[in-house]
Scaffold this active site. Structure first.
Site, mmCIF file in Angstrom:
data_model
loop_
_atom_site.group_PDB
_atom_site.id
_atom_site.type_symbol
_atom_site.label_atom_id
_atom_site.label_comp_id
_atom_site.label_asym_id
_atom_site.label_seq_id
_atom_site.Cartn_x
_atom_site.Cartn_y
_atom_site.Cartn_z
ATOM 1 N N HIS A 205 49.192 83.822 93.221
ATOM 2 C CA HIS A 205 48.501 85.011 93.726
ATOM 3 C C HIS A 205 48.874 85.253 95.183
ATOM 4 C CE1 HIS A 205 45.221 87.678 94.942
ATOM 5 N NE2 HIS A 205 44.973 87.884 93.667
ATOM 6 N N CYS A 243 49.282 91.096 92.446
ATOM 7 C CA CYS A 243 47.976 91.723 92.667
ATOM 8 C C CYS A 243 48.180 92.951 93.546
ATOM 9 C CB CYS A 243 47.017 90.744 93.318
ATOM 10 S SG CYS A 243 45.392 91.473 93.702
ATOM 11 N N HIS A 272 47.294 91.906 88.457
ATOM 12 C CA HIS A 272 45.947 92.352 88.821
ATOM 13 C C HIS A 272 46.102 93.768 89.363
ATOM 14 C CE1 HIS A 272 44.461 87.949 89.637
ATOM 15 N NE2 HIS A 272 44.817 88.162 88.375
ATOM 16 N N ASP A 318 40.999 93.394 87.798
ATOM 17 C CA ASP A 318 40.632 92.646 88.991
ATOM 18 C C ASP A 318 39.237 93.020 89.453
ATOM 19 O OD1 ASP A 318 41.187 90.611 90.707
ATOM 20 O OD2 ASP A 318 42.350 91.791 92.114
ATOM 21 N N HIS A 319 39.080 93.545 90.655
ATOM 22 C CA HIS A 319 37.751 93.833 91.194
ATOM 23 C C HIS A 319 37.274 95.228 90.800
ATOM 24 C CE1 HIS A 319 39.108 91.102 94.779
ATOM 25 N NE2 HIS A 319 38.996 90.429 93.636
ATOM 26 N N TYR A 332 32.775 91.736 90.835
ATOM 27 C CA TYR A 332 32.970 91.280 89.462
ATOM 28 C C TYR A 332 31.839 91.709 88.527
ATOM 29 C CZ TYR A 332 36.872 88.517 91.144
ATOM 30 O OH TYR A 332 38.069 88.133 91.693
#
Length: 358
Positions: A205, A243, A272, A318-319, A332
């Site tokens: 990551h 990401c 991501h 992802d978020h 999350y």
């Protein structure tokens, strides 16, 4: 398409809820109760896998088997720690799981200065302001994170790590970017042969945010950094987690071009995909919905690049923001990530149909 899940009793989102999101094949999860440095067992991995499969989902990958700080620093204890890391990889591979997302960031995992920035529409989002980081002591970040976490333990910011922080800073004082990269190579040389044997891809990551913080070195936050990373140990098992939000925090990064670059090299282990909004400075940003027009990233071009160069790569949204009065782990929750999946799936369907029309 996948969703990150922290486990029963450690996540406000249930497997039953995830199962109801259209297009979701499975989850990315981990054994969060096992400290960094301790070996995972096959029995523990299978218990988690069976828990997921019992709800009609697949355990698609692990995030993360955390890399112990002694490995990153290059201390004599690293050989035993790498040996135990390989045991964890053997357990994961034996369980039929073929992806591990991890990072090599010193001391801190991802960093945000606000876990609930209020937005005009009434939602809240994760945000980062370098002027705040520059003005506080690193140990103060634990107070900020814990206060805004809603009672959830944030990965990389576990309260029990507070006491070791200042000791770690002292240990890192002579670790330069070059030394960190040297230690990274030592780690990869130690684990990749096991990965090749058991069929596990390691996906590194990016640094989040995409630059050094608190005076600590960071080495994986742009194309050049990841080009160097994949060359440290040349293997199909040595890949990156691309990401978009982490890399997008650095305005110099061209995200669709990076997807194409590493996708064509077959070096993207997972994606991501999320959006961010820069706030008048290249080191000040907030996260946004996945909709391209809500942020500064072109999600269509990102998904098109993935479709054309790495179509079989696991993707997760992802978020997400906290919306509709949801209470959960910041970033999350269920609702905005589910919306993100629907949006990304819509883009993918349109790109696929256009491609097939010629």
């Amino acid at each position: 398409m996948t969703l990150r899940w922290y486990g029963e009793g450690n996540d406000s989102v249930t497997l039953e809820q995830i199962r109801q999101i259209p297009g979701v094949a499975g989850v990315i999860t981990a054994l969060h109760d096992i400290p960094a440095g301790e070996a995972w067992t096959y029995e523990d991995v299978m218990k988690r896998k069976q828990e997921v499969e019992a709800k009609g989902l697949k355990l698609c990958g692990v995030e993360s088997i955390n890399v112990h700080e002694d490995i990153k620093i290059g201390l004599p204890t690293r050989d035993k720690l790498i040996e135990d890391y390989c045991k964890s990889l053997e357990a994961v591979g034996k369980a039929g799981i073929h992806l591990v997302c991890y990072n090599f960031m010193p001391v801190f995992d991802w960093t945000r200065t606000d876990l609930a920035m209020p937005l005009e529409d009434g939602s809240t989002a994760l945000a980062y302001d370098s002027s705040i980081i520059d003005g506080i002591d690193a140990s103060e970040m634990f107070d900020r994170i814990e206060k805004a976490s809603g009672g959830f333990v944030m990965p990389g910011w576990e309260p029990n790590r507070r006491d070791e922080i200042m000791d770690l800073f002292d240990k890192y004082k002579d670790v330069t970017a070059d030394k960190l990269r040297e230690n990274f190579k030592y780690f990869l040389d130690g684990i990749i042969p096991t990965c090749e044997e058991v069929g596990v891809k390691m996906a590194c990551h990016p640094d989040d945010p995409g630059w050094p913080i608190f005076g600590l070195p960071r080495i994986t936050h742009d194309q050049a950094g990841f080009d160097r990373m994949v060359k440290l140990h040349d293997s199909p098992c040595n890949t990156l987690c691309l990401c978009t939000g982490s890399l997008g925090s650095n305005v110099q990064n061209d995200i669709p071009a990076m997807v194409r670059h590493f996708g064509e090299m077959n070096r993207i282990g997972c994606l991501h995909v999320r959006n961010i909004k820069h706030l008048g400075s290249d080191r000040r940003f907030r996260e946004s919905s996945h909709l391209s027009s809500d942020g500064d990233l072109d999600m269509y071009e990102i998904m098109k690049a993935a479709y054309e160069t790495c179509p079989d790569t696991y993707i997760r949204p992802d978020h997400g923001r906290m919306i509709w009065d949801e209470i959960g782990r910041p970033g999350y929750g269920l609702y905005d990530r589910a919306l993100g999946i629907a949006y990304l799936n819509g883009l993918w369907e349109a790109i696929d149909k256009n491609a097939k029309r010629g």
